[in-house]
Write a protein that holds these residues in place. Structure first.
Motif, mmCIF file in Angstrom:
data_model
loop_
_atom_site.group_PDB
_atom_site.id
_atom_site.type_symbol
_atom_site.label_atom_id
_atom_site.label_comp_id
_atom_site.label_asym_id
_atom_site.label_seq_id
_atom_site.Cartn_x
_atom_site.Cartn_y
_atom_site.Cartn_z
ATOM 1 N N PHE A 178 -47.633 59.766 -80.965
ATOM 2 C CA PHE A 178 -48.235 59.110 -79.799
ATOM 3 C C PHE A 178 -47.201 58.165 -79.204
ATOM 4 O O PHE A 178 -46.439 57.523 -79.927
ATOM 5 C CB PHE A 178 -49.468 58.299 -80.208
ATOM 6 C CG PHE A 178 -50.700 59.122 -80.401
ATOM 7 C CD1 PHE A 178 -51.528 59.421 -79.329
ATOM 8 C CD2 PHE A 178 -51.046 59.591 -81.656
ATOM 9 C CE1 PHE A 178 -52.668 60.170 -79.509
ATOM 10 C CE2 PHE A 178 -52.180 60.341 -81.849
ATOM 11 C CZ PHE A 178 -53.000 60.635 -80.772
ATOM 12 N N PRO A 179 -47.156 58.063 -77.875
ATOM 13 C CA PRO A 179 -46.220 57.103 -77.280
ATOM 14 C C PRO A 179 -46.746 55.673 -77.477
ATOM 15 O O PRO A 179 -47.934 55.413 -77.295
ATOM 16 C CB PRO A 179 -46.219 57.486 -75.795
ATOM 17 C CG PRO A 179 -47.508 58.181 -75.578
ATOM 18 C CD PRO A 179 -47.861 58.848 -76.879
ATOM 19 N N PRO A 180 -45.880 54.737 -77.874
ATOM 20 C CA PRO A 180 -46.339 53.352 -78.041
ATOM 21 C C PRO A 180 -46.697 52.740 -76.689
ATOM 22 O O PRO A 180 -45.890 52.742 -75.759
ATOM 23 C CB PRO A 180 -45.137 52.647 -78.674
ATOM 24 C CG PRO A 180 -43.969 53.509 -78.403
ATOM 25 C CD PRO A 180 -44.476 54.898 -78.200
ATOM 26 N N SER A 181 -47.916 52.282 -76.576
ATOM 27 C CA SER A 181 -48.360 51.708 -75.313
ATOM 28 C C SER A 181 -49.512 50.735 -75.566
ATOM 29 O O SER A 181 -50.063 50.657 -76.664
ATOM 30 C CB SER A 181 -48.818 52.812 -74.351
ATOM 31 O OG SER A 181 -49.951 53.472 -74.877
ATOM 32 N N THR A 182 -49.877 50.042 -74.523
ATOM 33 C CA THR A 182 -51.006 49.119 -74.607
ATOM 34 C C THR A 182 -52.312 49.881 -74.778
ATOM 35 O O THR A 182 -53.212 49.421 -75.483
ATOM 36 C CB THR A 182 -51.063 48.243 -73.336
ATOM 37 O OG1 THR A 182 -49.793 47.611 -73.154
ATOM 38 C CG2 THR A 182 -52.127 47.184 -73.446
ATOM 39 N N ALA A 183 -52.405 51.040 -74.169
ATOM 40 C CA ALA A 183 -53.622 51.852 -74.308
ATOM 41 C C ALA A 183 -53.820 52.297 -75.758
ATOM 42 O O ALA A 183 -54.954 52.302 -76.258
ATOM 43 C CB ALA A 183 -53.552 53.065 -73.387
ATOM 44 N N LEU A 184 -52.728 52.658 -76.423
ATOM 45 C CA LEU A 184 -52.820 53.044 -77.833
ATOM 46 C C LEU A 184 -53.284 51.869 -78.688
ATOM 47 O O LEU A 184 -54.162 52.025 -79.534
ATOM 48 C CB LEU A 184 -51.463 53.546 -78.338
ATOM 49 C CG LEU A 184 -51.394 53.874 -79.836
ATOM 50 C CD1 LEU A 184 -52.251 55.095 -80.145
ATOM 51 C CD2 LEU A 184 -49.964 54.078 -80.268
ATOM 52 N N ARG A 185 -52.719 50.704 -78.432
ATOM 53 C CA ARG A 185 -53.127 49.515 -79.183
ATOM 54 C C ARG A 185 -54.587 49.190 -78.947
ATOM 55 O O ARG A 185 -55.341 48.908 -79.891
ATOM 56 C CB ARG A 185 -52.265 48.320 -78.785
ATOM 57 C CG ARG A 185 -50.819 48.464 -79.171
ATOM 58 C CD ARG A 185 -50.051 47.278 -78.730
ATOM 59 N NE ARG A 185 -50.412 46.175 -79.620
ATOM 60 C CZ ARG A 185 -49.588 45.226 -79.984
ATOM 61 N NH1 ARG A 185 -48.357 45.218 -79.519
ATOM 62 N NH2 ARG A 185 -49.967 44.279 -80.788
ATOM 63 N N LEU A 186 -55.011 49.230 -77.706
ATOM 64 C CA LEU A 186 -56.407 48.910 -77.379
ATOM 65 C C LEU A 186 -57.358 49.929 -78.001
ATOM 66 O O LEU A 186 -58.385 49.567 -78.578
ATOM 67 C CB LEU A 186 -56.591 48.876 -75.854
ATOM 68 C CG LEU A 186 -57.977 48.518 -75.357
ATOM 69 C CD1 LEU A 186 -58.309 47.080 -75.699
ATOM 70 C CD2 LEU A 186 -58.071 48.741 -73.860
ATOM 71 N N THR A 187 -57.006 51.187 -77.944
ATOM 72 C CA THR A 187 -57.867 52.244 -78.487
ATOM 73 C C THR A 187 -57.961 52.160 -80.007
ATOM 74 O O THR A 187 -59.065 52.198 -80.562
ATOM 75 C CB THR A 187 -57.328 53.628 -78.071
ATOM 76 O OG1 THR A 187 -57.205 53.675 -76.653
ATOM 77 C CG2 THR A 187 -58.244 54.728 -78.542
ATOM 78 N N THR A 188 -56.830 52.050 -80.691
ATOM 79 C CA THR A 188 -56.868 52.015 -82.149
ATOM 80 C C THR A 188 -57.577 50.771 -82.663
ATOM 81 O O THR A 188 -58.357 50.850 -83.616
ATOM 82 C CB THR A 188 -55.451 52.082 -82.747
ATOM 83 O OG1 THR A 188 -54.659 51.025 -82.211
ATOM 84 C CG2 THR A 188 -54.810 53.408 -82.480
ATOM 85 N N ARG A 189 -57.364 49.643 -82.037
ATOM 86 C CA ARG A 189 -58.016 48.411 -82.488
ATOM 87 C C ARG A 189 -59.516 48.446 -82.221
ATOM 88 O O ARG A 189 -60.313 47.986 -83.040
ATOM 89 C CB ARG A 189 -57.361 47.199 -81.842
ATOM 90 C CG ARG A 189 -55.955 46.991 -82.360
ATOM 91 C CD ARG A 189 -55.212 45.915 -81.639
ATOM 92 N NE ARG A 189 -53.831 45.901 -82.094
ATOM 93 C CZ ARG A 189 -53.133 44.807 -82.313
ATOM 94 N NH1 ARG A 189 -53.673 43.635 -82.096
ATOM 95 N NH2 ARG A 189 -51.891 44.883 -82.739
#
Length: 118
Positions: free
Chosen positions: A17-28
């Protein structure tokens, strides 16, 4: 936080997965939702936290730091610092013994009439 960092690192390195704010928000958000669901599904979760917290929270917060401080600093016996630390030690030991007893009593009383997922 270490748990979030571990999950995000795994998703970026292993699952590409590309590191992004969306990934952080989704996983958290998913992590918090799953832990909330587990907390809701476990009966007597609050009392269980009180039971386990009495063993873990009281020693690490109340009396272990005081004992370590008394060992390191060696204050004057019966002085103000010595007395306050011993009062904190006694309160911590009382909390460590009474909190699990009260939580266990609450679990036992609640379990008499409890029906799962009703």
């Amino acid at each position: 936080m270490p748990v979030f960092d571990m999950i995000e690192t795994y998703m970026v390195k292993t699952l590409n997965f590309p590191p992004s704010t969306a990934l952080r928000l989704t996983t958290r958000t998913i992590y918090v939702a799953l832990t909330m669901l587990i907390g809701i599904c476990i009966p007597f979760f609050g009392s269980l936290l009180g039971f386990l917290g009495g063993f873990a929270f009281a020693p690490t917060t109340y009396f272990l730091p005081c004992i370590i401080w008394l060992k390191l600093k060696r204050p004057k016996k019966y002085g103000l610092s010595w007395t306050i630390n011993w009062i904190s030690i006694v309160i911590g030991v009382l909390l460590m013994t009474l909190s699990p007893i009260g939580a266990l009593r609450n679990i036992i009383l609640s379990a008499k009439n409890y029906q799962f997922f009703s």
